[in-house]
Design a protein around this motif. Structure first.
Motif, PDB file in Angstrom:
ATOM      1  N   UNK A   1       0.834  -1.200   0.000  1.00 30.04           N
ATOM      2  CA  UNK A   1       0.000   0.000   0.000  1.00 30.04           C
ATOM      3  C   UNK A   1       0.869   1.249   0.000  1.00 30.04           C
ATOM      4  N   UNK A   2       1.904   1.246   0.837  1.00 25.21           N
ATOM      5  CA  UNK A   2       2.779   2.416   0.951  1.00 25.21           C
ATOM      6  C   UNK A   2       3.580   2.644  -0.326  1.00 25.21           C
TER       7      UNK A   2
ATOM      8  N   UNK B   1      -1.444 -13.589  -2.358  1.00 26.88           N
ATOM      9  CA  UNK B   1      -2.642 -13.573  -1.521  1.00 26.88           C
ATOM     10  C   UNK B   1      -2.280 -13.653  -0.047  1.00 26.88           C
ATOM     11  N   UNK B   2      -1.443 -14.617   0.314  1.00 25.46           N
ATOM     12  CA  UNK B   2      -1.113 -14.848   1.715  1.00 25.46           C
ATOM     13  C   UNK B   2       0.215 -14.178   2.074  1.00 25.46           C
ATOM     14  N   UNK B   3       0.137 -13.155   2.957  1.00 23.65           N
ATOM     15  CA  UNK B   3       1.317 -12.417   3.390  1.00 23.65           C
ATOM     16  C   UNK B   3       1.143 -11.966   4.832  1.00 23.65           C
ATOM     17  N   UNK B   4       2.257 -11.719   5.545  1.00 24.05           N
ATOM     18  CA  UNK B   4       2.165 -11.225   6.923  1.00 24.05           C
ATOM     19  C   UNK B   4       1.825  -9.732   6.964  1.00 24.05           C
ATOM     20  N   UNK B   5       1.548  -9.245   8.153  1.00 24.82           N
ATOM     21  CA  UNK B   5       1.247  -7.836   8.444  1.00 24.82           C
ATOM     22  C   UNK B   5      -0.091  -7.426   7.856  1.00 24.82           C
ATOM     23  N   UNK B   6      -0.210  -7.486   6.516  1.00 32.22           N
ATOM     24  CA  UNK B   6      -1.477  -7.213   5.837  1.00 32.22           C
ATOM     25  C   UNK B   6      -1.576  -8.156   4.654  1.00 32.22           C
ATOM     26  N   UNK B   7      -2.643  -8.964   4.602  1.00 32.39           N
ATOM     27  CA  UNK B   7      -2.769  -9.965   3.541  1.00 32.39           C
ATOM     28  C   UNK B   7      -3.087  -9.299   2.203  1.00 32.39           C
ATOM     29  N   UNK B   8      -3.006 -10.095   1.131  1.00 32.70           N
ATOM     30  CA  UNK B   8      -3.199  -9.559  -0.208  1.00 32.70           C
ATOM     31  C   UNK B   8      -4.580  -8.984  -0.452  1.00 32.70           C
ATOM     32  N   UNK B   9      -5.621  -9.646   0.069  1.00 34.35           N
ATOM     33  CA  UNK B   9      -6.988  -9.167  -0.149  1.00 34.35           C
ATOM     34  C   UNK B   9      -7.187  -7.799   0.500  1.00 34.35           C
ATOM     35  N   UNK B  10      -6.722  -7.660   1.735  1.00 33.10           N
ATOM     36  CA  UNK B  10      -6.843  -6.375   2.437  1.00 33.10           C
ATOM     37  C   UNK B  10      -6.032  -5.298   1.736  1.00 33.10           C
ATOM     38  N   UNK B  11      -4.866  -5.681   1.230  1.00 36.88           N
ATOM     39  CA  UNK B  11      -4.033  -4.720   0.507  1.00 36.88           C
ATOM     40  C   UNK B  11      -4.723  -4.248  -0.762  1.00 36.88           C
ATOM     41  N   UNK B  12      -5.361  -5.176  -1.481  1.00 39.47           N
ATOM     42  CA  UNK B  12      -6.089  -4.795  -2.694  1.00 39.47           C
ATOM     43  C   UNK B  12      -7.178  -3.777  -2.352  1.00 39.47           C
ATOM     44  N   UNK B  13      -7.927  -4.045  -1.289  1.00 39.46           N
ATOM     45  CA  UNK B  13      -9.002  -3.126  -0.899  1.00 39.46           C
ATOM     46  C   UNK B  13      -8.467  -1.732  -0.610  1.00 39.46           C
ATOM     47  N   UNK B  14      -7.355  -1.664   0.132  1.00 38.22           N
ATOM     48  CA  UNK B  14      -6.806  -0.353   0.485  1.00 38.22           C
ATOM     49  C   UNK B  14      -6.249   0.371  -0.743  1.00 38.22           C
ATOM     50  N   UNK B  15      -5.579  -0.372  -1.600  1.00 40.20           N
ATOM     51  CA  UNK B  15      -5.016   0.253  -2.802  1.00 40.20           C
ATOM     52  C   UNK B  15      -6.124   0.766  -3.718  1.00 40.20           C
TER      53      UNK B  15
ATOM     54  N   UNK C   1      -5.318   4.533  -4.059  1.00 43.50           N
ATOM     55  CA  UNK C   1      -4.529   4.729  -5.281  1.00 43.50           C
ATOM     56  C   UNK C   1      -4.840   3.607  -6.267  1.00 43.50           C
ATOM     57  N   UNK C   2      -6.029   3.597  -6.871  1.00 45.43           N
ATOM     58  CA  UNK C   2      -6.446   2.475  -7.716  1.00 45.43           C
ATOM     59  C   UNK C   2      -5.420   2.136  -8.794  1.00 45.43           C
ATOM     60  N   UNK C   3      -5.032   0.866  -8.818  1.00 49.30           N
ATOM     61  CA  UNK C   3      -3.981   0.390  -9.710  1.00 49.30           C
ATOM     62  C   UNK C   3      -4.342  -1.017 -10.177  1.00 49.30           C
ATOM     63  N   UNK C   4      -4.143  -1.348 -11.454  1.00 44.19           N
ATOM     64  CA  UNK C   4      -4.391  -2.722 -11.910  1.00 44.19           C
ATOM     65  C   UNK C   4      -3.539  -3.726 -11.134  1.00 44.19           C
ATOM     66  N   UNK C   5      -4.178  -4.801 -10.670  1.00 49.14           N
ATOM     67  CA  UNK C   5      -3.491  -5.789  -9.833  1.00 49.14           C
ATOM     68  C   UNK C   5      -3.700  -7.186 -10.383  1.00 49.14           C
TER      69      UNK C   5
END
Length: 381
Positions: free
Chosen positions: A41-42, A56-70, A74-78
């Motif tokens: 995200x940062x 998809x599976x990552x520590x601190x913040x998972x991929x799904x949550x990261x997609x939502x925040x991005x 800052x909408x970006x193709x993922x």
């Protein structure tokens, strides 16, 4: 100009491997790495990549949550990388709901028959997806209602699923030359079947269309989505829970019934057999190396052309390649109606473009208009 990519994965080996593959293509530049969703995200905000590959599976913040925040900031193709398991399928579908554009299996041997083909497919997907422009910021997603098979109940209006804005904007030179005016009346043609083929961007496109169809839809619907075998049961179950019509993964011997959509199983082919009012599905393993896609839109469309003799509405949606063009040509020769998704609303304007270039489509529709046109054309809404 090269597509600028941010690679996100908690595995240093996988980050290095993906980076090496992508940078072997002169049209791609890896501009940064992230080891978890929070860092993704940062770094998206800092680096402004054209696209992101995301685990998809990552520590601190998972991929799904990261997609939502991005997608909210800052909408970006993922492009997601996923394991081919039941849990991996569910998580990947959640990521697509959250705004990701497409996915690939994390094991390269699951992507294609040989390593070279897998590399080319990854490079092609990154370039296609990365050419999209950033959409407007969106509000966070409302949670999905269900992800498991349920009975055919009409969901309450208040629980409708809000989809993220995927209207990635093109430059003026890339816009279609003119907007098509939608017909105000049905053509008057009689149908017995609706068939829809799609690939990249298809899960979201199918959900957008099918959730708008009424429970009393008058025809069976065939769905051909390029998708791994591990994913189609979860995808069919999710659609069934969200839609008023019934949605199921197709099985050998299924009898086609009105108001039911049959999703071709991943890794297999789906064909229609029989004539008259007693038509069934043939679902089978296809070991032929001549046909790249399993399921293949061409294979299903060709069988439909033989069984229905033109009483078909066939629609080709977003996707890479040209699967569906040859089958649509056969359908057209029998008198079937062919529609294609328009360029602006596609994630990848490949399959619909092949239909357009062949002169097979009578209408080119924005994704948000497809369901209303289907209902009008079939006199069901």
């Amino acid at each position: 100009m090269a597509v600028k990519v941010l690679v996100v994965d908690d595995s240093s080996f996988f980050r290095r491997r993906v980076s090496e593959i992508l940078e072997h293509d002169s049209g791609i530049e890896v501009i940064g790495f992230a080891v978890n969703g929070r860092e993704a995200v940062e770094k998206t905000a800092q680096l402004r990549p054209d696209m992101i590959t995301m685990d998809v599976e990552m520590p601190v913040l998972d991929g799904i949550s990261a997609v939502k925040e991005i997608m909210a900031s800052n909408p970006t193709p993922i492009l997601m990388f996923s394991s081919l398991t039941r849990d991996g399928a569910t998580a990947t579908l959640d990521a697509l709901d959250a705004g990701a554009m497409d996915f690939l299996p994390k094991k390269f041997e699951d992507i294609a028959r040989n390593n070279e083909d897998a590399i080319k497919l990854l490079q092609a997907k990154v370039k296609e997806i990365g050419r999209r422009r950033a959409p407007r910021p969106i509000k966070p997603l409302a949670p999905s209602r269900v992800t498991s098979p349920v009975s055919n109940k009409v969901p309450p209006a208040s629980t409708s699923v809000r989809q993220p804005d995927r209207s990635f904007q093109r430059t003026a030179s890339e816009q279609p030359s003119s907007a098509q005016t939608l017909p105000t009346r049905a053509s008057g043609k009689k149908y017995q079947l609706v068939a829809i083929g799609t690939s990249t961007g298809g899960p979201v496109a199918l959900q957008t269309i099918l959730t708008q169809l009424p429970a009393n839809f008058p025809h069976p619907i065939l769905l051909i989505q390029h998708m791994p075998a591990a994913f189609t049961p979860a995808f069919a179950a999710r659609l069934n829970g969200l839609c008023k019509i019934r949605v199921k993964e197709a099985q050998q011997g299924d009898r086609l019934e009105a108001g039911t959509a049959y999703l071709a199983p991943g890794g297999q082919q789906m064909m229609v057999e029989g004539r008259g009012g007693n038509k069934t599905l043939r679902v089978f393993e296809d070991n032929s190396e001549r046909i790249s896609y399993k399921p293949s839109v061409d294979v299903t469309f060709a069988s439909v052309a033989k069984s229905y003799l033109g009483d078909v509405l066939a629609i080709v949606l977003t996707g890479m390649g040209a699967d569906g063009r040859d089958g649509a040509r056969m359908l057209k020769q029998t008198g079937a109606t062919i529609w294609a998704q328009d360029e602006k609303s596609c994630v990848v304007y490949g399959m619909p473009q092949a239909i357009a270039n062949a002169g097979l489509a009578s209408e080119h529709l924005a994704l948000n208009d497809v369901a209303s046109r289907i209902k009008r054309e079939t006199n069901c809404g």
